[in-house]
Structures are given as C-alpha cells and as structure tokens.
Design an enzyme around this catalytic site. Structure first.
Site, PDB file in Angstrom:
ATOM      1  CG  ASP A   8      -2.016  -1.002   1.175  1.00 45.95           C
ATOM      2  OD1 ASP A   8      -2.215  -1.617   0.108  1.00 45.95           O
ATOM      3  OD2 ASP A   8      -2.677  -1.220   2.210  1.00 45.95           O
ATOM      4  CG  HIS A   9       2.921   2.559   3.415  1.00 43.69           C
ATOM      5  ND1 HIS A   9       2.690   3.794   3.974  1.00 43.69           N
ATOM      6  CD2 HIS A   9       2.316   1.659   4.227  1.00 43.69           C
ATOM      7  CE1 HIS A   9       1.995   3.651   5.092  1.00 43.69           C
ATOM      8  NE2 HIS A   9       1.753   2.363   5.264  1.00 43.69           N
ATOM      9  NE  ARG A  17       4.703  16.534  -6.246  1.00 44.21           N
ATOM     10  CZ  ARG A  17       5.864  16.971  -6.699  1.00 44.21           C
ATOM     11  NH1 ARG A  17       6.988  16.645  -6.081  1.00 44.21           N
ATOM     12  NH2 ARG A  17       5.921  17.746  -7.765  1.00 44.21           N
ATOM     13  CG  HIS A  42      -6.879  -1.821   3.425  1.00 39.86           C
ATOM     14  ND1 HIS A  42      -6.793  -1.339   4.719  1.00 39.86           N
ATOM     15  CD2 HIS A  42      -8.211  -1.874   3.149  1.00 39.86           C
ATOM     16  CE1 HIS A  42      -8.011  -1.109   5.185  1.00 39.86           C
ATOM     17  NE2 HIS A  42      -8.886  -1.412   4.244  1.00 39.86           N
ATOM     18  NE  ARG A  44      -8.253   3.486   4.702  1.00 38.78           N
ATOM     19  CZ  ARG A  44      -8.236   3.161   6.004  1.00 38.78           C
ATOM     20  NH1 ARG A  44      -7.392   2.240   6.449  1.00 38.78           N
ATOM     21  NH2 ARG A  44      -9.044   3.751   6.855  1.00 38.78           N
ATOM     22  CD  GLU A  69      -4.666  -5.793   5.026  1.00 41.54           C
ATOM     23  OE1 GLU A  69      -3.865  -6.432   5.732  1.00 41.54           O
ATOM     24  OE2 GLU A  69      -4.642  -4.546   4.920  1.00 41.54           O
ATOM     25  CG  HIS A 211      -1.563  -2.921  13.058  1.00 42.61           C
ATOM     26  ND1 HIS A 211      -2.194  -2.328  11.990  1.00 42.61           N
ATOM     27  CD2 HIS A 211      -1.406  -1.939  13.973  1.00 42.61           C
ATOM     28  CE1 HIS A 211      -2.426  -1.052  12.258  1.00 42.61           C
ATOM     29  NE2 HIS A 211      -1.946  -0.792  13.457  1.00 42.61           N
ATOM     30  N   GLY A 212       2.054  -3.147  12.626  1.00 45.05           N
ATOM     31  CA  GLY A 212       3.160  -2.534  13.356  1.00 45.05           C
ATOM     32  C   GLY A 212       4.419  -3.373  13.424  1.00 45.05           C
ATOM     33  N   GLY A 233       4.067  -4.282   6.037  1.00 45.56           N
ATOM     34  CA  GLY A 233       4.082  -3.321   4.950  1.00 45.56           C
ATOM     35  C   GLY A 233       4.992  -2.130   5.166  1.00 45.56           C
ATOM     36  CD  GLN A 234       6.178   2.721   8.067  1.00 46.52           C
ATOM     37  OE1 GLN A 234       6.577   1.916   8.894  1.00 46.52           O
ATOM     38  NE2 GLN A 234       6.755   3.897   7.860  1.00 46.52           N
TER      39      GLN A 234
END
Length: 257
Positions: A8-9, A17, A42, A44, A69, A211-212, A233-234
């Site tokens: 996602d990121h 941008r 995900h 959203r 997700e 998560h995290g 992910g992140q």
C-alpha cells in the site's frame, strides 16, 4: 513462516504527488523477486492509496497469492467477488484513521452472509481480530479459513521500550510507563499472542499476524509460534527507500525464517 508484503505504501508515495510514479506493479515484482510469499493490499472505501485499477493489475499479474484487505462495505464486497483474490481479509475501517486501529467487530450485522458469499466465489476468508479467545471462538463458529491477529499492542509496547519514540511527538500515551512495567506488559502480550495462536490452530484455523511489525520486533513472534504468516508493509517499504525493495524483503525473510 510465510511473509505477506503489503505494498500500500508504494501507492501512498504515488498519491502524495498524484502522479503515476512509483509504479505499483514494479514494486510488486521486486517484492516477489525478494521472496514475498504473498502480496497484501488494502482497498479502502476512500481510495486514499490503492484503487480498483491497482487491485485488478495486482491480481492479474501477481504470481504469488494476493490477500486483499477490505471492509464489509457492499460496494467493496461486490468488487472483491468480481475479481476474486486468493484471500479476502475483512477489516474494520474508519475514514479518520491513519491506519487500521483495531480488530473487526465480529458481531457486525450481516458478517456471516458476507463470509458465505465470498466463500461461494471460491475466495478464502480471513478475519482481522483483536487478541482474545472470544474472538477466536466466534471466528471458528463463522467457519472462516484463517484469522489475522492484530499485533498493534505488542508493536506499540515494543516500540516504547526499545526505541526513542517516547522522547518524540509520536510517543504512545497509553504506554508512557516505567521500563519495568513495559517489560512486563511486553512479556504478557507476547505470551498471549502465542497462546491464542496455538488455541486457534487447535480449532482448525490458520493463524496469521500483522500490524506494526518491523525488523526489530518480528524475531520474538517467530520463536515457538503457531503463526504461519506475517503481513508486513510500512517497515519494509521504508527500508526499501535505502536498500531497494528486493533487499528489504530478503532481509525480512531472513529474520522470520
């Protein structure tokens, strides 16, 4: 242990941008070359990063399973049923949140019908849940294929204990505690996750977690654990800025093997 890489990121950077770069598929290919066992993304309701065209491209071009997700919004579920990813992970969603803040409310009206609809389309179903035995029991009764345990509490405690985040504006208020208290909380949360993973496996559920999670905190989750898959992910995308996506994924795979 398998690794699902959430891409996602890459889209977050693109949307910053509102251009066509970086290319989501190039990121996906690099993650797969690096050893990703699954691509997670995900869609959203507000389409803040990933959009429908991204998901179509990812499903059509990924040579590893795709874990989509999504919320239980009717429009989103219609889309999922049409394009049929390998797995749909049902998650809660709030427009104002930066990222998913907690597990799905398993008493949500219509949830069982949505699960059955997805399964009838040949889509495996997972539920993103908070770490409680009650949630696992309900998930078992709903006859889903998999659960994903929310590791946000574990990650937050670990971060407050083992980094300088407490000295920054990102300090996590709920865990502004003594070092001894944080050590005890971390020990208890890690034990709880592993106990619940074993309990869920005993009920016939596959157990993922996410998560995290990052390069510092994953190792403890992999030891003597019934978790079969981590979705991350992140932290991988952040690492990829400096070493490239392939290397970032390889490094994570090495940590969780």
């Amino acid at each position: 242990m398998l690794l699902g890489v959430n891409i996602d990121h890459i889209a977050v950077l693109r949307e910053a941008r509102q251009v066509n770069d970086p290319d989501i598929l190039m990121g996906m290919y690099a993650a797969i070359i690096g050893g990703a066992d699954q691509i997670t993304t995900h869609l959203r309701e507000d389409r803040r990063h990933i959009n429908e065209n991204d998901v179509k491209d990812i499903i059509n071009h990924s040579r590893v399973p795709v874990n989509l997700e999504c919320s239980i919004n009717e429009e989103i579920i219609d889309f999922v049923c049409k394009f049929r990813p390998h797995r749909a992970t049902l998650v809660p969603e709030k427009r104002e949140e930066l990222t998913t803040e907690g597990g799905l409310n398993l008493s949500t009206a219509g949830l069982e019908n949505i699960i059955n609809r997805l399964k009838n389309e040949g889509i495996k179903v997972s539920l993103f849940i908070d770490t409680s035995r009650e949630n696992i029991d309900i998930a078992s009764e709903l006859a889903v294929d998999c659960i994903e345990l929310h590791t946000g509490t574990y990650a937050n405690i670990f971060n407050m204990l083992n980094s300088n985040i407490a000295l920054t504006k990102y300090s996590i208020k709920n865990y502004e505690k003594s070092r001894e208290d944080l050590q005890n909380l971390l020990k208890d949360e890690l034990a709880n996750i592993k106990h619940l993973a074993a309990y869920a496996k005993g009920l016939g559920l596959k157990v993922a977690a996410g998560h995290g999670l990052n390069y510092q905190n994953v190792a403890s989750l992999t030891k003597n654990s019934e978790i079969f898959e981590l979705n991350i992910g992140q932290s991988i995308i952040a690492r990829a800025i400096f070493v490239g996506m392939k290397t970032a994924v390889c490094e994570m795979k090495e940590l969780i093997k």
